[in-house]
Design a protein around this motif. Structure first.
Motif, PDB file in Angstrom:
ATOM      1  N   SER A  93      23.107 -21.583  78.915  1.00 42.99           N
ATOM      2  CA  SER A  93      22.318 -22.714  78.422  1.00 42.99           C
ATOM      3  C   SER A  93      22.763 -23.173  77.040  1.00 42.99           C
ATOM      4  O   SER A  93      22.302 -24.196  76.560  1.00 42.99           O
ATOM      5  N   GLY A  94      23.645 -22.452  76.401  1.00 42.46           N
ATOM      6  CA  GLY A  94      24.140 -22.913  75.107  1.00 42.46           C
ATOM      7  C   GLY A  94      25.405 -22.168  74.729  1.00 42.46           C
ATOM      8  O   GLY A  94      25.677 -21.074  75.247  1.00 42.46           O
ATOM      9  N   VAL A  95      26.156 -22.737  73.819  1.00 41.30           N
ATOM     10  CA  VAL A  95      27.389 -22.091  73.380  1.00 41.30           C
ATOM     11  C   VAL A  95      27.080 -20.850  72.537  1.00 41.30           C
ATOM     12  O   VAL A  95      27.750 -19.821  72.661  1.00 41.30           O
ATOM     13  N   VAL A  96      26.035 -20.939  71.713  1.00 39.43           N
ATOM     14  CA  VAL A  96      25.700 -19.766  70.890  1.00 39.43           C
ATOM     15  C   VAL A  96      25.314 -18.591  71.797  1.00 39.43           C
ATOM     16  O   VAL A  96      25.760 -17.456  71.600  1.00 39.43           O
ATOM     17  N   GLU A  97      24.540 -18.900  72.828  1.00 40.00           N
ATOM     18  CA  GLU A  97      24.170 -17.851  73.784  1.00 40.00           C
ATOM     19  C   GLU A  97      25.420 -17.272  74.464  1.00 40.00           C
ATOM     20  O   GLU A  97      25.540 -16.058  74.656  1.00 40.00           O
ATOM     21  N   PRO A 122      25.673 -19.443  62.938  1.00 42.71           N
ATOM     22  CA  PRO A 122      25.404 -18.486  64.016  1.00 42.71           C
ATOM     23  C   PRO A 122      26.595 -17.584  64.379  1.00 42.71           C
ATOM     24  O   PRO A 122      26.397 -16.548  65.017  1.00 42.71           O
ATOM     25  N   PHE A 123      27.806 -17.938  63.956  1.00 43.39           N
ATOM     26  CA  PHE A 123      28.940 -17.031  64.195  1.00 43.39           C
ATOM     27  C   PHE A 123      28.639 -15.673  63.552  1.00 43.39           C
ATOM     28  O   PHE A 123      28.832 -14.621  64.161  1.00 43.39           O
ATOM     29  N   PHE A 124      28.178 -15.725  62.299  1.00 38.22           N
ATOM     30  CA  PHE A 124      27.855 -14.469  61.598  1.00 38.22           C
ATOM     31  C   PHE A 124      26.690 -13.773  62.305  1.00 38.22           C
ATOM     32  O   PHE A 124      26.715 -12.574  62.545  1.00 38.22           O
ATOM     33  N   LEU A 166      37.122 -18.043  67.037  1.00 35.06           N
ATOM     34  CA  LEU A 166      37.807 -19.230  66.517  1.00 35.06           C
ATOM     35  C   LEU A 166      36.922 -20.461  66.678  1.00 35.06           C
ATOM     36  O   LEU A 166      36.262 -20.617  67.704  1.00 35.06           O
ATOM     37  N   CYS A 167      36.932 -21.331  65.690  1.00 35.47           N
ATOM     38  CA  CYS A 167      36.179 -22.574  65.777  1.00 35.47           C
ATOM     39  C   CYS A 167      37.198 -23.724  65.790  1.00 35.47           C
ATOM     40  O   CYS A 167      37.804 -24.026  64.770  1.00 35.47           O
ATOM     41  N   ASN A 168      37.394 -24.324  66.948  1.00 35.38           N
ATOM     42  CA  ASN A 168      38.420 -25.362  67.105  1.00 35.38           C
ATOM     43  C   ASN A 168      37.899 -26.526  67.936  1.00 35.38           C
ATOM     44  O   ASN A 168      37.706 -26.369  69.132  1.00 35.38           O
ATOM     45  N   HIS A 170      37.114 -27.199  63.778  1.00 33.23           N
ATOM     46  CA  HIS A 170      36.342 -26.333  62.902  1.00 33.23           C
ATOM     47  C   HIS A 170      35.147 -27.048  62.273  1.00 33.23           C
ATOM     48  O   HIS A 170      35.282 -28.108  61.676  1.00 33.23           O
ATOM     49  N   ASN A 171      33.984 -26.444  62.436  1.00 30.34           N
ATOM     50  CA  ASN A 171      32.758 -26.894  61.774  1.00 30.34           C
ATOM     51  C   ASN A 171      32.452 -25.898  60.673  1.00 30.34           C
ATOM     52  O   ASN A 171      32.285 -24.722  60.977  1.00 30.34           O
ATOM     53  N   PRO A 172      32.392 -26.281  59.422  1.00 30.97           N
ATOM     54  CA  PRO A 172      32.324 -27.634  58.883  1.00 30.97           C
ATOM     55  C   PRO A 172      33.640 -28.151  58.279  1.00 30.97           C
ATOM     56  O   PRO A 172      33.625 -29.240  57.692  1.00 30.97           O
ATOM     57  N   SER A 198      37.156 -18.785  71.829  1.00 31.48           N
ATOM     58  CA  SER A 198      37.478 -20.094  71.240  1.00 31.48           C
ATOM     59  C   SER A 198      36.325 -21.073  71.478  1.00 31.48           C
ATOM     60  O   SER A 198      36.116 -21.541  72.598  1.00 31.48           O
ATOM     61  N   ASP A 199      35.593 -21.351  70.405  1.00 27.92           N
ATOM     62  CA  ASP A 199      34.464 -22.286  70.491  1.00 27.92           C
ATOM     63  C   ASP A 199      35.024 -23.702  70.349  1.00 27.92           C
ATOM     64  O   ASP A 199      35.406 -24.130  69.269  1.00 27.92           O
ATOM     65  N   GLU A 200      35.057 -24.415  71.473  1.00 24.48           N
ATOM     66  CA  GLU A 200      35.649 -25.765  71.482  1.00 24.48           C
ATOM     67  C   GLU A 200      34.574 -26.821  71.743  1.00 24.48           C
ATOM     68  O   GLU A 200      34.830 -27.864  72.350  1.00 24.48           O
ATOM     69  N   ILE A 201      33.377 -26.564  71.241  1.00 22.53           N
ATOM     70  CA  ILE A 201      32.250 -27.469  71.485  1.00 22.53           C
ATOM     71  C   ILE A 201      32.487 -28.864  70.890  1.00 22.53           C
ATOM     72  O   ILE A 201      31.989 -29.851  71.404  1.00 22.53           O
ATOM     73  N   HIS A 202      33.272 -28.937  69.800  1.00 29.92           N
ATOM     74  CA  HIS A 202      33.512 -30.250  69.170  1.00 29.92           C
ATOM     75  C   HIS A 202      34.802 -30.910  69.681  1.00 29.92           C
ATOM     76  O   HIS A 202      35.251 -31.902  69.119  1.00 29.92           O
ATOM     77  N   SER A 203      35.388 -30.363  70.745  1.00 30.29           N
ATOM     78  CA  SER A 203      36.748 -30.771  71.118  1.00 30.29           C
ATOM     79  C   SER A 203      36.882 -32.202  71.621  1.00 30.29           C
ATOM     80  O   SER A 203      37.992 -32.743  71.661  1.00 30.29           O
ATOM     81  N   PRO A 232      28.838 -30.446  77.017  1.00 33.91           N
ATOM     82  CA  PRO A 232      28.647 -31.887  76.823  1.00 33.91           C
ATOM     83  C   PRO A 232      27.587 -32.170  75.764  1.00 33.91           C
ATOM     84  O   PRO A 232      27.295 -33.321  75.473  1.00 33.91           O
ATOM     85  N   SER A 233      27.026 -31.120  75.175  1.00 33.13           N
ATOM     86  CA  SER A 233      25.887 -31.317  74.269  1.00 33.13           C
ATOM     87  C   SER A 233      26.283 -32.098  73.011  1.00 33.13           C
ATOM     88  O   SER A 233      25.583 -33.021  72.613  1.00 33.13           O
ATOM     89  N   LYS A 234      27.396 -31.727  72.388  1.00 31.59           N
ATOM     90  CA  LYS A 234      27.837 -32.478  71.203  1.00 31.59           C
ATOM     91  C   LYS A 234      28.430 -33.815  71.652  1.00 31.59           C
ATOM     92  O   LYS A 234      28.112 -34.861  71.111  1.00 31.59           O
TER      93      LYS A 234
HETATM   94  C1  LIG Z   1      30.811 -24.676  66.334  1.00 29.64           C
HETATM   95  C2  LIG Z   1      29.499 -24.782  67.047  1.00 29.64           C
HETATM   96  N1  LIG Z   1      29.240 -23.963  68.079  1.00 29.64           N
HETATM   97  C3  LIG Z   1      28.059 -24.024  68.748  1.00 29.64           C
HETATM   98  C4  LIG Z   1      27.082 -24.941  68.384  1.00 29.64           C
HETATM   99  C5  LIG Z   1      25.764 -24.971  69.097  1.00 29.64           C
HETATM  100  O1  LIG Z   1      25.922 -24.834  70.450  1.00 29.64           O
HETATM  101  P1  LIG Z   1      24.664 -24.696  71.417  1.00 29.64           P
HETATM  102  O2  LIG Z   1      23.629 -25.642  70.939  1.00 29.64           O
HETATM  103  O3  LIG Z   1      25.224 -25.063  72.748  1.00 29.64           O
HETATM  104  O4  LIG Z   1      24.225 -23.282  71.343  1.00 29.64           O
HETATM  105  C6  LIG Z   1      27.322 -25.803  67.316  1.00 29.64           C
HETATM  106  C7  LIG Z   1      26.285 -26.749  66.897  1.00 29.64           C
HETATM  107  O5  LIG Z   1      26.339 -27.374  65.862  1.00 29.64           O
HETATM  108  C8  LIG Z   1      28.555 -25.724  66.637  1.00 29.64           C
HETATM  109  O6  LIG Z   1      28.838 -26.526  65.607  1.00 29.64           O
END
Ligand SMILES: Cc1ncc(COP(=O)(O)O)c(C=O)c1O
Length: 387
Positions: A93-97, A122-124, A166-168, A170-172, A198-203, A232-234
Motif C-alpha cells: 500500500s505504500g513505498v515506505v511500507e 522515513p529512510f532512517f 538508494l533514492c533515485n 533523490h529527495n530532497p 532502489s526507491d524510484e517513486i519520483h522517477s 503512481p502516487s507521486k
Molecule cells: C523518496 C520517497 N519515498 C517514499 C515516499 C512515500 O511513499 P509512500 O507514500 O508510498 O509510502 C516519498 C514521499 O514523499 C518519497 O519522497
C-alpha cells in the motif's frame, strides 16, 4: 488555460498537507507547501474510472488482476526503456511500507543499511525501527550540486553493509542520478555483495533535459541484486489511494519478500488503489507531459523570484521531483530560527532541512506542485519571513 492553474479547496478532505498543520507546526492559518503531494486533480480518466466503480456500489474483497502488472510492464518499457516481466511485480500500500518489508525480508537485526543524507526521513526510521543500523554516506554539495562521495561509500561498503537504500531520483537533493553514477554505485555494491533497494517513486517526474535510469535496468548482474519501488502516487497524485509496486527479478529475493508480506498479513491492494494505478499508467501519459511542463515553469518562476528578491537563499537546481531544496545557510539562522520565522512571520508551512539528516541543516524544502498563484503567494511569504 491549463488545468493546473485551478485552485481546489482541499479542506474537509482529511488532507495531511492542509489539515494537519496545527499538529505539526502549531498553527492553523499557514500556507502549506510541505508534504509531497500535489494540489492538482489526477488525469480525468482516473476520476472517471473511480466514479464508475463507486456507482457500481459493491465493495467486497478485491484481488489485483494480471492486467495491472502488464500495464506496469508497458509503462516501464515506454517511459524508462526497462523490460520487466509481469511475474516480477508485487504490491504494497505504500513505498515506505515496502521498504520496511524489504529491510526485514533481506537483512537481519543488527545489519547495516547505507543511506545518502540529506535524504527522505522515513529512510532512517524504517532502518532504525526495524532494529537495523543506519550507515550514512553523505552526499557532497559541490558548487550547488549534490555529488556522491564514492571513496567514502567504498569505505563503508568495505565494512560489510547488507543493504544500500538508494533514492533515485533523490529527495530532497533533486538529483536524477546519471548512468555513470549508477554504474559506479552498482559496481561497488556487486563487489562488496550489498543488495540495492532502489526507491524510484519520483522517477516519472523528470525535467526535460534529464532522463531517469532504473538501477535494475543497467545489467543482468545488477538486476539480480536490486529491489525497485515505484508508485503512481507521486506521478499522478494518488497517494490517498495507497497503491505501490515492487519489482524484483531475482526469484529467491522475491520469495523472501513474499514471505515477509505474508507474515504482515498483507493480501491485496484496495479496490480503488488497483483501479487508480492501472488507469493512470494506461491513460495518464499525456496529462503527465503537461504536468512536467507546468512544474518546470513553476521551478523557473521560483528560481527567478528567489534570485531577484532573496539573493541570500540559493535554490539547488533540481533535475526532477517537484521539491525545491533551498539553501538558507547564508542567512546564518539556526534551524529553530528558520522554522519560527517561516511559521510566525511568513505564515508558511515548509519542511525544515534538518529533518533529512546530516547535511540538511540550514535548508528548507518547498513543494512546487501547486497552482502558480499559490506558488507566488508562497514566495511572497518567504520574502516576508526573511526580510
Ligand atoms: C523518496 C520517497 N519515498 C517514499 C515516499 C512515500 O511513499 P509512500 O507514500 O508510498 O509510502 C516519498 C514521499 O514523499 C518519497 O519522497
Amino acid at each position: 488555460m491549463t488545468i493546473f492553474n485551478e485552485k481546489i479547496d482541499r479542506l474537509k478532505t482529511a488532507s495531511v498537507k492542509w489539515e494537519l498543520m496545527k499538529d505539526i507546526f502549531g498553527e492553523e492559518e499557514l500556507l502549506p507547501m510541505w508534504v509531497a503531494d500535489m494540489d492538482f486533480k489526477p488525469p480525468q480518466a482516473v476520476i472517471d474510472a473511480l466514479t464508475n466503480r463507486v456507482e457500481h456500489g459493491v465493495f467486497g474483497y478485491t484481488f489485483v488482476p494480471n492486467s495491472t502488472a502488464s500495464v506496469i510492464q508497458a509503462w516501464l518499457k515506454k517511459r524508462h526503456n526497462w523490460q520487466i516481466e509481469p511475474s516480477w511485480v508485487r504490491y504494497t500500500s505504500g513505498v515506505v511500507e515496502a521498504i520496511s518489508a524489504a529491510i526485514c525480508a533481506l537483512s537481519k537485526e543488527g545489519d547495516t543499511v547505507i543511506v545518502q543524507s540529506p535524504v527522505y526521513t522515513p529512510f532512517f526510521n524504517m532502518i532504525e525501527w526495524n532494529k537495523r543500523t543506519v550507515v550514512n554516506s553523505p552526499l557532497r554539495l559541490v558548487e550547488h550540486k549534490y555529488e556522491i562521495d564514492f571513496e567514502g561509500l567504498e569505505q563503508e561498503l568495505q565494512k560489510g553493509c547488507k543493504l544500500f537504500l538508494l533514492c533515485n531520483p533523490h529527495n530532497p537533493a533533486g538529483r536524477v542520478w546519471t548512468k555513470d553514477e549508477l554504474l559506479r554505485i552498482g559496481k561497488l555494491c556487486l563487489q562488496y555483495d550489498c543488495l540495492i533497494l532502489s526507491d524510484e517513486i519520483h522517477s516519472d517526474l523528470i525535467f526535460k533535459k534529464y532522463r531517469h535510469i532504473p538501477m535494475a535496468s543497467l545489467s543482468k548482474e545488477l538486476s539480480e541484486k536490486v529491489v525497485t519501488f515505484i508508485s503512481p502516487s507521486k506521478t499522478f497524485n494518488l497517494a490517498g489511494l495507497q497503491a505501490s509496486a515492487v519489482i524484483i527479478e531475482n526469484e529467491a529475493l522475491r520469495e523472501q519478500f513474499n514471505e515477509e508480506l505474508k507474515r504482515r498479513g498483507f493480501s491485496s491492494l484496495n479496490t480503488f488503489g488497483i483501479l487508480g494505478m492501472e488507469t493512470a499508467y494506461q491513460h495518464g501519459e499525456e496529462w503527465l507531459e503537461d504536468l512536467i511542463d507546468y512544474l518546470q515553469e513553476n521551478r523557473t518562476y521560483a528560481i527567478n523570484y528567489l534570485a531577484d528578491h532573496l539573493p541570500n537563499i540559493h535554490c539547488i537546481d533540481s533535475e526532477g521531483t517537484y521539491l525545491l531544496w533551498l539553501d538558507c545557510r547564508k542567512l546564518k539562522l539556526s534551524d529553530e530560527e528558520l522554522r519560527n520565522l517561516l511559521i510566525k512571520k511568513g505564515k508558511l508551512a515548509l519542511e525544515p532541512g534538518n529533518k533529512y539528516g546530516p547535511g540538511g541543516e540550514g535548508f528548507v524544502r518547498m513543494n512546487l506542485a501547486c497552482p502558480r498563484e499559490i506558488l507566488k503567494e508562497g514566495l511572497e511569504r518567504l520574502k516576508i519571513a526573511f526580510t
